[in-house]
Design a protein around this motif. Structure first.
Motif, PDB file in Angstrom:
ATOM      1  N   ALA A  13       1.317   5.993  -1.772  1.00  0.00           N
ATOM      2  CA  ALA A  13       1.492   5.442  -0.427  1.00  0.00           C
ATOM      3  C   ALA A  13       0.746   4.114  -0.271  1.00  0.00           C
ATOM      4  O   ALA A  13       1.242   3.177   0.369  1.00  0.00           O
ATOM      5  N   GLY A  14      -0.457   4.030  -0.859  1.00  0.00           N
ATOM      6  CA  GLY A  14      -1.226   2.791  -0.781  1.00  0.00           C
ATOM      7  C   GLY A  14      -0.551   1.647  -1.512  1.00  0.00           C
ATOM      8  O   GLY A  14      -0.520   0.501  -1.019  1.00  0.00           O
ATOM      9  N   ILE A  15       0.017   1.923  -2.694  1.00  0.00           N
ATOM     10  CA  ILE A  15       0.718   0.877  -3.454  1.00  0.00           C
ATOM     11  C   ILE A  15       1.948   0.400  -2.696  1.00  0.00           C
ATOM     12  O   ILE A  15       2.222  -0.806  -2.610  1.00  0.00           O
ATOM     13  N   VAL A  16       2.711   1.337  -2.118  1.00  0.00           N
ATOM     14  CA  VAL A  16       3.893   0.966  -1.329  1.00  0.00           C
ATOM     15  C   VAL A  16       3.490   0.092  -0.153  1.00  0.00           C
ATOM     16  O   VAL A  16       4.162  -0.906   0.167  1.00  0.00           O
ATOM     17  N   GLU A  17       2.367   0.424   0.498  1.00  0.00           N
ATOM     18  CA  GLU A  17       1.904  -0.371   1.637  1.00  0.00           C
ATOM     19  C   GLU A  17       1.507  -1.782   1.208  1.00  0.00           C
ATOM     20  O   GLU A  17       1.753  -2.748   1.937  1.00  0.00           O
ATOM     21  N   CYS A  18       0.913  -1.909   0.033  1.00  0.00           N
ATOM     22  CA  CYS A  18       0.568  -3.248  -0.476  1.00  0.00           C
ATOM     23  C   CYS A  18       1.818  -4.111  -0.618  1.00  0.00           C
ATOM     24  O   CYS A  18       1.822  -5.284  -0.218  1.00  0.00           O
ATOM     25  N   TYR A  19       2.874  -3.538  -1.182  1.00  0.00           N
ATOM     26  CA  TYR A  19       4.117  -4.282  -1.347  1.00  0.00           C
ATOM     27  C   TYR A  19       4.818  -4.494  -0.010  1.00  0.00           C
ATOM     28  O   TYR A  19       5.469  -5.527   0.200  1.00  0.00           O
ATOM     29  N   ARG A  20       4.702  -3.513   0.903  1.00  0.00           N
ATOM     30  CA  ARG A  20       5.320  -3.699   2.227  1.00  0.00           C
ATOM     31  C   ARG A  20       4.699  -4.896   2.943  1.00  0.00           C
ATOM     32  O   ARG A  20       5.396  -5.701   3.554  1.00  0.00           O
TER      33      ARG A  20
END
Length: 592
Positions: free
Chosen positions: A438-445
């Motif tokens: 979830a944290g990695i996805v948020e970085c890309y978001r």
């Protein structure tokens, strides 16, 4: 003699009785006939009914009753927390006085009454003008009586669902004799299918009923829930003569108090090394209404003083006097020890529940700020939880059919697969992966987000389907953590506290909600110093939700280390007549 042996062979060996109070006959009671009824009742129909109200309750409060977002969210939190508090009430009544069947029946009736009252009040009073309550049409004002009737209805729903939820899981497990090899395996499988049925029921509520209610068809959604709950009650009562029962064991609070008081009174006495000299009763009468005896263990030796027979106790016995506040049987003392041993394990599951609750809150907010239009169709961010449910179904199948048999073959000394404690540890590891994902996805978001937006729904060009891995990880972790937790607490609690064990699972989720709320408050207070927007502001594009996810991953890692230490220290319950090697290893973390 032969007839007597055949009769004993035909009856269950775990002390269960049938509807008439006689020892339960295996061929005529329990097993999957009763188990399937309970699965369809609770985790199919009743779960559908409950989530048909709970899934969109916050929208009902804002659109129909006109509450603001903060008040609505606060009221939903209070209502949800009350459900789990009532689970302790139901477990207490079941274990102490009513028994699981009677408790389930009574609270299901309350559940149906609450849903029918909610449906009637919504149709007659609250949905005015007709068709209001969707995104466009606002409802009119309501009188104090109408609001009071609404709250009475939803809290009856909370009482009904909370009161019988921990009992139905335990009652289902009661239908399988763990002292029988075949039924023992079925009992373990029951918890997996129980959790699967829960998710399938909630899937229907989250999709079909959620769609109806989102379109303003509130009364229809509530009536479907009422019909589902009524059908669940009728099916449950239809299986009455087939069920197996354990007798209620009396008030556990008084038993616990007696052990603590008796041990304190003898605190200055030197205990003998021989446990055989401790007080116990003959036969199957364990002082807890005929439940199975618990064998003596060496932990918490101070409590053993409650079972030490002093000179005064001997004099009292000669006079025919027995005082439970001075002398307690070994089984009663071991009952207290069992709960004390369970508490560290239970405390370690709360952090996992903090991770689990993000799926219904921050995951949804994160999804709303992503690209939600796919092929001209808008994906509701909350509907992404369907991937969690599909993941649960997939991993239950993979575990039951592939992983568990594979591990069993690799075991050198045992036919058992992974123990409950080992599975719960695996669940924590997967939860860490979910938070990292979830944290990695948020970085890309954030990389593809418009930070100057005013209404930031869909403000990032990153597709919402990038959230699928984090939902899938949560679903996989549930199979190992929550299913393992249900099995563990059911297996490791004394016969007279089985419902309390299931209630511990529910209170873990409740406390997870509260800890999550506290954690968010603390993070926002610290991260908004010096006029900074904070990690989780209203506009997520100006915040750092990724850091919060990584914080949870770090906290879960620490929790995992503590959990491993607690699990290695834990010693399994030892019941009389159930002392083979496999049984002792079943709840062990150190099994190789």
């Amino acid at each position: 003699v032969e007839f007597k042996e055949e009769q004993e062979e035909a009856c269950t060996k775990d002390g269960t009785i049938d509807w008439h109070g006689q020892p339960a006959i295996k061929a005529k009671s329990g097993q999957w006939t009763a188990g399937i009824i309970i699965l369809s009742v609770n985790q199919g129909l009743a779960t559908l009914a409950f989530f048909g109200v709970g899934v969109n309750l916050v929208l009902f409060l804002t659109r129909v009753l006109g509450q603001n977002n903060a008040d609505a969210a606060n009221n939903v939190s209070k209502w949800t927390g009350t459900v789990y508090i009532f689970s302790l009430v139901g477990a207490f009544l079941s274990d102490s006085y009513w028994g699981r069947y009677k408790t389930c029946a009574i609270f299901q009736v309350i559940f149906v009454i609450g849903l029918v009252s909610l449906s009637l009040s919504s149709y007659l009073f609250l949905i005015k003008p007709k068709g209001c309550g969707d995104e466009e049409t606002k409802c009119g004002s309501h009188s104090g009586f109408e609001i009071a009737l609404f709250y009475l209805s939803i809290y009856l729903v909370a009482l009904g669902n909370g009161g019988y939820q921990p009992n139905i899981a335990t009652f289902g497990a009661d239908q399988f004799d763990e002292n029988d090899l075949k039924e023992g395996h079925s009992k373990v499988a029951f918890f997996s299918y129980f959790y699967l049925a829960l998710n399938l029921g909630s899937l229907f509520s989250n999709t079909i009923l959620g769609y109806f209610e989102d379109e303003g068809l509130w009364a229809l959604g509530f009536w479907v829930s009422s019909g589902s709950a009524l059908a669940a009650l009728v099916l449950f009562l239809a299986g009455t003569t087939r069920y197996r029962h354990f007798k209620p064991s009396g008030n556990p609070l008084s038993r616990f108090s007696q052990v603590l008081v008796a041990a304190t009174k003898k605190c200055n006495i030197d205990m003998p090394l021989d446990a055989d000299s401790l007080f116990d009763v003959d036969g199957n009468d364990s002082s807890i209404n005929g439940n199975r005896k618990i064998l003596h263990t060496n932990e918490f030796k101070f409590l053993d003083k409650a079972a030490y027979i002093s000179t005064r106790d001997i004099d009292d016995q000669k006079k025919g006097i027995y005082t439970p506040w001075r002398l307690c049987p070994v089984t009663q003392v071991e009952e207290v020890k069992c709960i004390l041993r369970l508490l560290p394990i239970w405390l370690c599951t709360i952090i996992y529940s903090v991770v689990f609750t993000q799926m219904a809150s921050l995951f949804v907010e994160q999804g709303a700020a992503m690209k939600v239009i796919v092929w001209n169709f808008r994906i509701p961010p909350a509907s992404m939880s369907s991937f969690d449910i599909l993941s649960v179904a997939l991993f239950i199948f993979l575990y039951r059919r592939i992983l568990d048999p594979l591990v069993s073959r690799l075991r050198k000394k045992s036919s058992q697969g992974l123990t409950e404690l080992q599975r719960m540890g695996i669940g924590l590891i997967i939860a860490i992966l979910a938070m990292v994902s979830a944290g990695i996805v948020e970085c890309y978001r954030l990389r593809y987000a418009n930070k100057d937006c005013i209404h930031c729904e869909g403000s990032s060009s990153l597709s919402i389907f990038w959230q699928v891995p984090q939902y899938a990880f949560i679903g996989a972790s549930e199979v190992f953590m929550y299913v393992g937790q249900l099995e563990f607490f059911n297996a490791q609690t004394p016969d007279g506290l089985k419902s309390f064990g299931s209630a511990l699972c529910m209170t873990s989720i409740s406390l997870g909600n509260y800890v999550s709320s506290l954690l968010v408050t603390m993070v926002m207070k610290i991260s908004t110093e010096d006029h900074m927007p904070g990690w989780i502001p209203g506009n997520l594009n100006k915040g750092h939700l990724d850091r919060f996810y990584f914080l949870l991953a770090g906290l879960t890692t620490i929790d995992l280390v503590v959990y491993i230490a607690c699990a290695r220290w834990y010693k399994c319950i030892k019941l009389e007549g159930k002392g083979d090697e496999n049984d002792d290893e079943r709840g062990s973390f150190n099994k190789v």
